[in-house]
Design an enzyme around this catalytic site. Structure first.
Site, PDB file in Angstrom:
ATOM      1  N   PHE B  39      45.737  73.692  68.890  1.00  0.00           N
ATOM      2  CA  PHE B  39      45.823  74.392  70.173  1.00  0.00           C
ATOM      3  C   PHE B  39      47.218  74.217  70.748  1.00  0.00           C
ATOM      4  O   PHE B  39      47.687  73.087  70.944  1.00  0.00           O
ATOM      5  CB  PHE B  39      44.769  73.838  71.146  1.00  0.00           C
ATOM      6  CG  PHE B  39      43.353  74.078  70.683  1.00  0.00           C
ATOM      7  CD1 PHE B  39      42.648  75.186  71.117  1.00  0.00           C
ATOM      8  CD2 PHE B  39      42.737  73.201  69.800  1.00  0.00           C
ATOM      9  CE1 PHE B  39      41.344  75.414  70.687  1.00  0.00           C
ATOM     10  CE2 PHE B  39      41.435  73.421  69.367  1.00  0.00           C
ATOM     11  CZ  PHE B  39      40.735  74.538  69.812  1.00  0.00           C
ATOM     12  N   VAL B  77      45.145  69.123  69.943  1.00  0.00           N
ATOM     13  CA  VAL B  77      45.832  69.719  71.083  1.00  0.00           C
ATOM     14  C   VAL B  77      47.260  69.181  71.113  1.00  0.00           C
ATOM     15  O   VAL B  77      47.469  67.968  71.040  1.00  0.00           O
ATOM     16  CB  VAL B  77      45.095  69.327  72.389  1.00  0.00           C
ATOM     17  CG1 VAL B  77      45.772  69.951  73.593  1.00  0.00           C
ATOM     18  CG2 VAL B  77      43.631  69.733  72.315  1.00  0.00           C
ATOM     19  N   CYS B  78      48.230  70.067  71.222  1.00  0.00           N
ATOM     20  CA  CYS B  78      49.640  69.625  71.259  1.00  0.00           C
ATOM     21  C   CYS B  78      49.913  68.798  72.507  1.00  0.00           C
ATOM     22  O   CYS B  78      49.659  69.237  73.629  1.00  0.00           O
ATOM     23  CB  CYS B  78      50.576  70.828  71.238  1.00  0.00           C
ATOM     24  SG  CYS B  78      52.277  70.384  71.660  1.00  0.00           S
ATOM     25  N   VAL B  79      50.465  67.624  72.310  1.00  0.00           N
ATOM     26  CA  VAL B  79      50.675  66.701  73.431  1.00  0.00           C
ATOM     27  C   VAL B  79      51.668  67.241  74.458  1.00  0.00           C
ATOM     28  O   VAL B  79      51.428  67.166  75.662  1.00  0.00           O
ATOM     29  CB  VAL B  79      51.086  65.290  72.930  1.00  0.00           C
ATOM     30  CG1 VAL B  79      52.373  65.325  72.138  1.00  0.00           C
ATOM     31  CG2 VAL B  79      51.211  64.319  74.086  1.00  0.00           C
ATOM     32  N   ALA B  82      50.113  70.067  76.310  1.00  0.00           N
ATOM     33  CA  ALA B  82      48.999  69.553  77.108  1.00  0.00           C
ATOM     34  C   ALA B  82      49.502  68.825  78.351  1.00  0.00           C
ATOM     35  O   ALA B  82      48.959  68.993  79.443  1.00  0.00           O
ATOM     36  CB  ALA B  82      48.135  68.618  76.263  1.00  0.00           C
TER      37      ALA B  82
END
Lengths: 135, 130
Positions: B39, B77-79, B82
Protein backbone atom coordinates in the site's frame (compact mmCIF):
# COMPACT_ATOMS: atom_id res chain seq x y z
CA UNK A 1 19.91 -10.87 -4.84
CA UNK A 2 21.26 -12.25 -8.05
CA UNK A 3 18.51 -11.71 -10.60
CA UNK A 4 18.44 -8.24 -12.12
CA UNK A 5 15.18 -6.93 -13.45
CA UNK A 6 14.36 -3.92 -15.56
CA UNK A 7 12.37 -1.38 -13.54
CA UNK A 8 10.70 1.59 -15.21
CA UNK A 9 9.22 4.42 -13.20
CA UNK A 10 6.59 6.13 -15.32
CA UNK A 11 6.00 9.70 -14.18
CA UNK A 12 2.83 11.22 -15.52
CA UNK A 13 1.92 14.01 -13.10
CA UNK A 14 3.12 17.58 -12.50
CA UNK A 15 5.60 17.97 -9.63
CA UNK A 16 3.16 19.92 -7.46
CA UNK A 17 -0.62 19.69 -7.19
CA UNK A 18 -0.48 16.04 -6.19
CA UNK A 19 2.09 14.02 -4.26
CA UNK A 20 2.70 11.43 -6.98
CA UNK A 21 5.92 12.96 -8.35
CA UNK A 22 7.53 13.29 -4.92
CA UNK A 23 6.51 9.82 -3.76
CA UNK A 24 7.65 8.33 -7.06
CA UNK A 25 11.07 9.87 -6.54
CA UNK A 26 11.15 8.40 -3.03
CA UNK A 27 10.63 4.91 -4.46
CA UNK A 28 13.38 5.51 -7.03
CA UNK A 29 15.86 6.52 -4.33
CA UNK A 30 15.07 3.54 -2.11
CA UNK A 31 14.95 1.21 -5.10
CA UNK A 32 18.41 2.31 -6.22
CA UNK A 33 19.91 0.32 -3.33
CA UNK A 34 18.63 -2.91 -4.91
CA UNK A 35 20.95 -2.64 -7.91
CA UNK A 36 18.36 -3.30 -10.55
CA UNK A 37 18.32 -1.92 -14.10
CA UNK A 38 16.41 1.32 -13.52
CA UNK A 39 14.88 3.74 -16.02
CA UNK A 40 12.61 6.71 -15.53
CA UNK A 41 10.13 7.98 -18.08
CA UNK A 42 8.41 11.34 -18.06
CA UNK A 43 5.20 11.77 -20.03
CA UNK A 44 2.18 14.08 -20.03
CA UNK A 45 2.47 16.68 -17.22
CA UNK A 46 5.25 14.49 -15.79
CA UNK A 47 7.69 16.37 -18.04
CA UNK A 48 7.25 19.39 -15.75
CA UNK A 49 9.06 17.45 -13.00
CA UNK A 50 12.35 18.06 -14.83
CA UNK A 51 11.85 21.72 -15.74
CA UNK A 52 14.69 23.88 -14.45
CA UNK A 53 14.25 26.90 -12.23
CA UNK A 54 11.38 25.53 -10.17
CA UNK A 55 10.33 27.94 -7.43
CA UNK A 56 7.81 26.83 -4.81
CA UNK A 57 8.30 29.72 -2.41
CA UNK A 58 4.78 31.05 -2.98
CA UNK A 59 2.94 27.76 -2.45
CA UNK A 60 4.43 26.69 0.87
CA UNK A 61 5.71 23.41 -0.48
CA UNK A 62 9.21 22.00 -0.56
CA UNK A 63 11.01 22.33 -3.89
CA UNK A 64 12.31 18.79 -4.31
CA UNK A 65 13.61 19.26 -7.86
CA UNK A 66 17.29 19.44 -6.75
CA UNK A 67 16.96 15.78 -5.75
CA UNK A 68 16.87 14.79 -9.43
CA UNK A 69 20.50 15.96 -9.62
CA UNK A 70 21.46 13.20 -7.20
CA UNK A 71 20.05 10.39 -9.35
CA UNK A 72 23.28 10.06 -11.33
CA UNK A 73 25.14 9.22 -8.11
CA UNK A 74 22.65 6.42 -7.51
CA UNK A 75 23.36 4.91 -10.95
CA UNK A 76 19.97 6.10 -12.13
CA UNK A 77 20.97 7.61 -15.45
CA UNK A 78 18.33 6.65 -17.99
CA UNK A 79 15.72 9.38 -17.91
CA UNK A 80 13.48 9.24 -20.96
CA UNK A 81 11.35 12.29 -21.72
CA UNK A 82 8.59 11.94 -24.26
CA UNK A 83 9.05 14.37 -27.14
CA UNK A 84 5.34 14.73 -27.86
CA UNK A 85 4.59 15.67 -24.25
CA UNK A 86 7.28 18.36 -24.32
CA UNK A 87 6.01 19.77 -27.61
CA UNK A 88 2.38 19.81 -26.49
CA UNK A 89 3.46 22.02 -23.58
CA UNK A 90 5.70 24.35 -25.60
CA UNK A 91 8.82 22.94 -23.94
CA UNK A 92 12.16 21.86 -25.36
CA UNK A 93 15.09 19.98 -23.86
CA UNK A 94 16.66 23.37 -23.08
CA UNK A 95 13.90 23.99 -20.54
CA UNK A 96 14.91 20.89 -18.56
CA UNK A 97 17.53 20.56 -15.84
CA UNK A 98 20.92 19.52 -17.32
CA UNK A 99 21.08 16.21 -15.43
CA UNK A 100 24.26 14.21 -15.83
CA UNK A 101 26.03 11.11 -14.58
CA UNK A 102 29.61 9.88 -14.61
CA UNK A 103 30.05 6.87 -16.87
CA UNK A 104 32.28 4.39 -15.02
CA UNK A 105 32.76 2.40 -18.25
CA UNK A 106 34.12 5.46 -20.04
CA UNK A 107 36.74 6.87 -17.65
CA UNK A 108 34.03 8.58 -15.58
CA UNK A 109 33.14 10.91 -18.42
CA UNK A 110 30.22 13.19 -17.61
CA UNK A 111 27.23 12.36 -19.78
CA UNK A 112 23.66 13.59 -20.01
CA UNK A 113 21.06 11.44 -18.22
CA UNK A 114 18.08 12.85 -20.09
CA UNK A 115 17.14 11.42 -23.45
CA UNK A 116 14.22 12.86 -25.41
CA UNK A 117 12.41 10.03 -27.18
CA UNK A 118 9.32 9.77 -29.34
CA UNK A 119 6.20 8.15 -28.02
CA UNK A 120 6.85 5.17 -30.33
CA UNK A 121 10.39 4.77 -28.96
CA UNK A 122 9.06 5.03 -25.43
CA UNK A 123 6.52 2.31 -26.19
CA UNK A 124 9.41 0.02 -27.19
CA UNK A 125 11.30 0.90 -24.01
CA UNK A 126 8.23 0.14 -21.90
CA UNK A 127 7.79 -3.14 -23.71
CA UNK A 128 11.28 -4.26 -22.62
CA UNK A 129 10.59 -3.76 -18.92
CA UNK A 130 9.94 -6.39 -16.26
CA UNK A 131 8.32 -4.00 -13.80
CA UNK A 132 6.59 -0.70 -14.56
CA UNK A 133 5.65 1.53 -11.66
CA UNK A 134 3.35 4.29 -12.85
CA UNK A 135 2.79 7.41 -10.78
CA UNK B 1 1.97 -17.48 -10.98
CA UNK B 2 3.50 -15.43 -8.20
CA UNK B 3 1.90 -11.98 -8.05
CA UNK B 4 2.72 -8.74 -6.32
CA UNK B 5 -0.07 -6.22 -5.81
CA UNK B 6 0.43 -2.46 -5.47
CA UNK B 7 -2.43 -0.23 -4.30
CA UNK B 8 -1.88 3.50 -4.70
CA UNK B 9 -5.26 5.03 -3.89
CA UNK B 10 -7.33 5.39 -0.75
CA UNK B 11 -10.54 3.47 0.01
CA UNK B 12 -14.01 4.69 -1.10
CA UNK B 13 -12.56 7.76 -2.79
CA UNK B 14 -11.24 5.52 -5.55
CA UNK B 15 -12.02 2.03 -6.81
CA UNK B 16 -8.37 0.93 -6.81
CA UNK B 17 -8.55 -0.94 -3.51
CA UNK B 18 -11.88 -2.61 -4.42
CA UNK B 19 -10.50 -3.75 -7.76
CA UNK B 20 -7.29 -4.97 -6.15
CA UNK B 21 -9.32 -6.90 -3.58
CA UNK B 22 -11.46 -8.57 -6.24
CA UNK B 23 -8.38 -9.32 -8.33
CA UNK B 24 -6.45 -10.76 -5.38
CA UNK B 25 -9.40 -12.90 -4.31
CA UNK B 26 -9.90 -14.21 -7.85
CA UNK B 27 -6.19 -14.91 -8.27
CA UNK B 28 -6.11 -16.90 -5.02
CA UNK B 29 -9.20 -18.86 -6.05
CA UNK B 30 -7.44 -19.75 -9.31
CA UNK B 31 -4.49 -21.08 -7.33
CA UNK B 32 -2.05 -18.22 -7.86
CA UNK B 33 0.31 -17.11 -5.14
CA UNK B 34 0.18 -13.56 -3.79
CA UNK B 35 3.71 -12.66 -2.77
CA UNK B 36 2.71 -9.40 -1.14
CA UNK B 37 0.14 -6.60 -1.22
CA UNK B 38 1.83 -3.22 -0.89
CA UNK B 39 0.00 0.00 0.00
CA UNK B 40 1.50 3.29 -1.17
CA UNK B 41 0.47 6.91 -1.76
CA UNK B 42 -3.06 7.40 -0.37
CA UNK B 43 -3.37 3.62 -0.54
CA UNK B 44 -1.98 3.54 3.01
CA UNK B 45 -5.39 4.81 4.17
CA UNK B 46 -6.76 1.35 3.47
CA UNK B 47 -4.99 0.22 6.62
CA UNK B 48 -6.86 2.20 9.29
CA UNK B 49 -9.10 0.23 11.61
CA UNK B 50 -10.91 3.47 12.53
CA UNK B 51 -12.99 3.81 9.38
CA UNK B 52 -16.74 3.39 9.86
CA UNK B 53 -18.45 2.95 6.50
CA UNK B 54 -22.27 2.84 6.40
CA UNK B 55 -23.64 -0.57 7.41
CA UNK B 56 -25.14 -1.29 4.00
CA UNK B 57 -21.76 -0.72 2.32
CA UNK B 58 -18.63 -2.87 2.15
CA UNK B 59 -15.91 -2.38 4.75
CA UNK B 60 -12.80 -2.31 2.59
CA UNK B 61 -10.26 -2.53 5.40
CA UNK B 62 -12.13 -5.40 7.05
CA UNK B 63 -12.29 -7.23 3.72
CA UNK B 64 -8.50 -7.05 3.46
CA UNK B 65 -8.05 -8.16 7.08
CA UNK B 66 -10.29 -11.18 6.53
CA UNK B 67 -8.65 -12.11 3.24
CA UNK B 68 -5.23 -11.82 4.88
CA UNK B 69 -6.29 -14.09 7.74
CA UNK B 70 -7.77 -16.67 5.40
CA UNK B 71 -4.82 -16.82 3.01
CA UNK B 72 -1.96 -15.66 5.23
CA UNK B 73 -1.40 -12.60 3.02
CA UNK B 74 1.43 -10.15 3.61
CA UNK B 75 -0.24 -6.70 3.66
CA UNK B 76 2.50 -4.07 3.84
CA UNK B 77 2.01 -0.33 4.30
CA UNK B 78 4.81 2.06 3.32
CA UNK B 79 6.15 3.70 6.46
CA UNK B 80 6.99 7.08 4.91
CA UNK B 81 3.63 7.39 3.18
CA UNK B 82 1.86 6.16 6.34
CA UNK B 83 3.62 8.64 8.63
CA UNK B 84 2.58 11.54 6.41
CA UNK B 85 -1.03 10.42 6.54
CA UNK B 86 -1.31 9.38 10.17
CA UNK B 87 -1.40 5.61 9.73
CA UNK B 88 0.42 4.33 12.80
CA UNK B 89 1.16 1.01 14.49
CA UNK B 90 2.31 0.47 18.05
CA UNK B 91 6.00 0.75 17.18
CA UNK B 92 5.52 4.03 15.32
CA UNK B 93 3.34 5.30 18.15
CA UNK B 94 6.11 4.74 20.66
CA UNK B 95 8.90 6.01 18.42
CA UNK B 96 7.06 9.22 17.60
CA UNK B 97 5.40 9.86 20.94
CA UNK B 98 1.85 9.63 19.64
CA UNK B 99 -1.15 8.97 21.86
CA UNK B 100 -2.55 6.08 19.88
CA UNK B 101 -2.34 3.89 16.83
CA UNK B 102 -4.83 2.88 14.19
CA UNK B 103 -3.45 0.08 12.04
CA UNK B 104 -5.91 -2.68 11.28
CA UNK B 105 -5.22 -6.37 12.00
CA UNK B 106 -3.38 -8.15 9.21
CA UNK B 107 -1.47 -5.06 8.05
CA UNK B 108 2.13 -4.24 8.90
CA UNK B 109 4.17 -1.09 8.36
CA UNK B 110 7.52 -1.39 6.60
CA UNK B 111 9.77 0.31 4.08
CA UNK B 112 9.64 0.85 0.33
CA UNK B 113 12.23 -1.87 -0.08
CA UNK B 114 9.35 -4.29 0.40
CA UNK B 115 7.78 -2.94 -2.79
CA UNK B 116 11.00 -3.28 -4.77
CA UNK B 117 11.44 -6.79 -3.41
CA UNK B 118 7.91 -7.64 -4.57
CA UNK B 119 8.86 -6.36 -8.04
CA UNK B 120 11.94 -8.57 -8.05
CA UNK B 121 10.43 -11.72 -6.55
CA UNK B 122 7.01 -11.77 -8.21
CA UNK B 123 6.39 -12.89 -11.77
CA UNK B 124 4.12 -9.87 -12.21
CA UNK B 125 3.61 -6.72 -10.19
CA UNK B 126 0.07 -5.48 -10.74
CA UNK B 127 -0.67 -1.84 -9.91
CA UNK B 128 -4.06 -0.50 -8.90
CA UNK B 129 -4.13 3.27 -8.95
CA UNK B 130 -5.10 6.35 -10.87
Amino acid sequence: MSDIKKFLYLNRKAPYGTIYALESLEVVLIGAAFEQDVSLAFVDDGVYQLVKGQDTSEIGMKNFSPTYNALGDYDVNKLYVEKESLEARGLTEDDLMPLTYEDEDDDWAEKPSIRVVSSAELADIMDEQDVVLAF
Amino acid sequence: MKLGILINEGPYNHQASDSAYQFTKAALEKGHEIFRVFFYNDGVNNATRYSIPPQDDRNITQQWTELAEKHDLDLVVCVAAAQRRGIIDEGEQERNGKDGNNIAPGFRISGLGQLIEAGIQADRLVTFGD
